[in-house]
Design a protein around this motif. Structure first.
Motif, PDB file in Angstrom:
ATOM      1  N   GLU A   1       0.825  -1.213   0.000  1.00 19.22           N
ATOM      2  CA  GLU A   1       0.000   0.000   0.000  1.00 19.22           C
ATOM      3  C   GLU A   1       0.851   1.251   0.000  1.00 19.22           C
ATOM      4  OE1 GLU A   1      -2.741   0.396   3.207  1.00 19.22           O
ATOM      5  OE2 GLU A   1      -4.371  -0.148   1.874  1.00 19.22           O
ATOM      6  N   HIS A   2       2.089   1.127   0.475  1.00 23.04           N
ATOM      7  CA  HIS A   2       2.951   2.305   0.527  1.00 23.04           C
ATOM      8  C   HIS A   2       3.251   2.844  -0.873  1.00 23.04           C
ATOM      9  CE1 HIS A   2       3.761   2.540   4.856  1.00 23.04           C
ATOM     10  NE2 HIS A   2       3.678   1.211   4.849  1.00 23.04           N
ATOM     11  N   GLN A   3       3.116   1.981  -1.900  1.00 22.15           N
ATOM     12  CA  GLN A   3       3.340   2.441  -3.287  1.00 22.15           C
ATOM     13  C   GLN A   3       2.234   3.388  -3.756  1.00 22.15           C
ATOM     14  OE1 GLN A   3       4.040  -0.763  -6.179  1.00 22.15           O
ATOM     15  NE2 GLN A   3       4.000   0.710  -7.865  1.00 22.15           N
TER      16      GLN A   3
ATOM     17  N   MET B   1       0.712   5.679   5.750  1.00 25.02           N
ATOM     18  CA  MET B   1       1.817   6.198   6.568  1.00 25.02           C
ATOM     19  C   MET B   1       1.927   5.364   7.833  1.00 25.02           C
ATOM     20  SD  MET B   1       4.289   8.423   7.010  1.00 25.02           S
ATOM     21  CE  MET B   1       4.197   9.967   6.117  1.00 25.02           C
ATOM     22  N   ASP B   2       3.134   4.940   8.149  1.00 25.27           N
ATOM     23  CA  ASP B   2       3.388   4.243   9.414  1.00 25.27           C
ATOM     24  C   ASP B   2       3.709   5.287  10.468  1.00 25.27           C
ATOM     25  OD1 ASP B   2       3.084   1.754   8.185  1.00 25.27           O
ATOM     26  OD2 ASP B   2       5.210   1.661   7.632  1.00 25.27           O
ATOM     27  N   LEU B   3       3.044   5.162  11.617  1.00 26.89           N
ATOM     28  CA  LEU B   3       3.277   6.092  12.717  1.00 26.89           C
ATOM     29  C   LEU B   3       3.918   5.368  13.892  1.00 26.89           C
ATOM     30  CD1 LEU B   3      -0.049   8.168  12.861  1.00 26.89           C
ATOM     31  CD2 LEU B   3       2.005   8.601  11.517  1.00 26.89           C
TER      32      LEU B   3
ATOM     33  N   TYR C   1      -1.019  -8.133  12.642  1.00 34.14           N
ATOM     34  CA  TYR C   1      -1.538  -6.894  13.245  1.00 34.14           C
ATOM     35  C   TYR C   1      -0.494  -5.785  13.167  1.00 34.14           C
ATOM     36  CZ  TYR C   1      -2.881  -3.955  17.318  1.00 34.14           C
ATOM     37  OH  TYR C   1      -3.197  -2.930  18.165  1.00 34.14           O
ATOM     38  N   GLU C   2      -0.923  -4.634  12.637  1.00 30.10           N
ATOM     39  CA  GLU C   2      -0.013  -3.484  12.542  1.00 30.10           C
ATOM     40  C   GLU C   2      -0.727  -2.232  13.055  1.00 30.10           C
ATOM     41  OE1 GLU C   2       1.736  -2.847   8.701  1.00 30.10           O
ATOM     42  OE2 GLU C   2       2.735  -4.798   8.661  1.00 30.10           O
ATOM     43  N   PRO C   3      -0.648  -1.968  14.346  1.00 35.84           N
ATOM     44  CA  PRO C   3      -1.365  -0.802  14.891  1.00 35.84           C
ATOM     45  C   PRO C   3      -0.830   0.535  14.367  1.00 35.84           C
ATOM     46  CG  PRO C   3       0.087  -1.765  16.559  1.00 35.84           C
ATOM     47  CD  PRO C   3       0.107  -2.695  15.385  1.00 35.84           C
ATOM     48  N   TRP C   4       0.309   0.498  13.690  1.00 36.99           N
ATOM     49  CA  TRP C   4       0.973   1.718  13.236  1.00 36.99           C
ATOM     50  C   TRP C   4       0.651   2.103  11.788  1.00 36.99           C
ATOM     51  CZ3 TRP C   4       3.596  -2.947  14.318  1.00 36.99           C
ATOM     52  CH2 TRP C   4       4.033  -3.656  13.195  1.00 36.99           C
ATOM     53  N   HIS C   5       0.073   1.162  11.014  1.00 37.16           N
ATOM     54  CA  HIS C   5      -0.099   1.399   9.570  1.00 37.16           C
ATOM     55  C   HIS C   5      -1.454   2.049   9.291  1.00 37.16           C
ATOM     56  CE1 HIS C   5       0.548   0.218   5.200  1.00 37.16           C
ATOM     57  NE2 HIS C   5      -0.754   0.467   5.224  1.00 37.16           N
ATOM     58  N   LEU C   6      -1.408   3.341   8.956  1.00 37.16           N
ATOM     59  CA  LEU C   6      -2.618   4.100   8.642  1.00 37.16           C
ATOM     60  C   LEU C   6      -2.800   4.192   7.136  1.00 37.16           C
ATOM     61  CD1 LEU C   6      -2.772   4.923  11.612  1.00 37.16           C
ATOM     62  CD2 LEU C   6      -3.170   7.254  10.865  1.00 37.16           C
TER      63      LEU C   6
HETATM   64 ZN   LIG Z   1       3.039   0.296   6.646  1.00 35.68          ZN
END
Ligand SMILES: [Zn+2]
Length: 296
Positions: free
Chosen positions: A204-206, A211-213, A260-265
């Motif tokens: 998805e970053h492409q 944004m990862d926080l 699980y990635e609580p940081w990936h918005l």
């Molecule tokens: Zn990410």
């Protein structure tokens, strides 16, 4: 003879006067009838067709195509009219891979089945005015302008809550994703690498919409513990107000294909984010429920 004509005329005029006094509208009706007689428009059908076929005025052709609101809704409801329908967002490559065609959509769905073209680069990438976990210029500071603006609003709200948030990883080109994945695969194998890292084209970053926080409280790292911090909990409950979703929630690993990635918005816009948040679903489930995608 003249006397007789005069008498008939007097009777007609007298009748008109009596009718007009009894009902003033009668005069209008009589006047209209007289005008139409003079203009040769005495046929009711031709008047109707004049009104309804003003753009396509073929004599004797009274066919009308009436579109009611219901007809319109039915048309809009058909998959071919829905730009987000599966067949309007995907082509199948000859090697069987699903290639995404609506790459610029704010609702583009990228996952382990759906691949972005290797040469896809989002149009307008900007650096959001937020705190980052590292200094200087870097590709991963960039986001698509819509997402960047929303992230700035989110950071302003977080600041009011005295939260310690840092942005750490946004846009990532296909080439950079490939380098990251290859390095990880070399270290722990392709399968292991794909549990936490996306194949090139499947990140998805492409899109420039993710944004990862992180936070200084977890040393700027991307770790599950971030979800237990005040910062992570606030994001989970409030990100949708700014148009973001937590893309890889806990308990949905089999649906998203990722841990699980609580940081990936991921930015999807306020309306969709609110829907996804309220229903407690993932982006994949949203497409199944709302846009009739094949079951996951
Ligand atoms: Zn990410």
């Amino acid at each position: 003879m003249q006397k007789r004509i005069l008498l008939i005329c007097s009777i007609i005029v007298g009748m008109i006067i009596i009718l007009t006094v009894a009902n003033p509208k009668s005069l209008m009706v009589i006047t209209t009838m007289a005008q139409e007689y003079v203009n040769g428009y005495v046929n009711d059908d031709s008047r109707a067709s004049d009104k309804n076929n003003s753009q396509n005025n073929k004599p004797g052709d009274n066919k009308q195509e009436i579109t009611t609101p219901k007809d319109k809704n039915q048309k809009d409801g058909q998959p071919q009219d829905n730009p987000l329908a599966f067949e309007n967002t995907t082509t199948i490559h000859k090697n069987g891979k699903q290639i995404i065609t609506n790459t610029d959509s704010l609702l583009v769905l990228v996952n382990k089945k759906r691949n972005l073209p290797a040469d896809y680069v989002p149009g307008k990438l900007v650096i959001p005015n937020v705190s980052f976990s590292f200094p200087g210029e870097h590709q991963k500071k960039y986001l698509r302008s819509e997402a960047a603006q929303a992230l700035e609003e989110l950071f302003q709200a977080a600041k009011k809550e005295k939260l310690d948030l840092l942005a750490t990883s946004g846009y990532r080109s296909y080439q950079r994703q490939k380098a990251i994945f290859d390095a990880k695969a070399k270290a722990i194998g392709v399968e292991g690498a794909n549990r936490t890292s996306a194949y090139p084209g499947q990140s998805e970053h492409q899109t420039g919409l993710a944004m990862d926080l992180t936070s200084t409280k977890v040393s700027g790292q991307l770790v599950e513990k971030f979800g237990e911090l005040k910062e992570g909990k606030w994001l989970k409950e409030n990100a949708h107000k700014f148009g973001f979703i937590i893309r890889y929630p806990k308990g949905k690993e089999t649906v998203t294909g990722y841990n699980y990635e609580p940081w990936h918005l991921r930015f999807v816009g306020k309306e969709t984010a609110e829907y996804i948040f309220t229903k407690g679903i993932t982006l994949e489930e949203y497409f199944v429920q709302v846009h009739d995608y094949p079951q996951i």
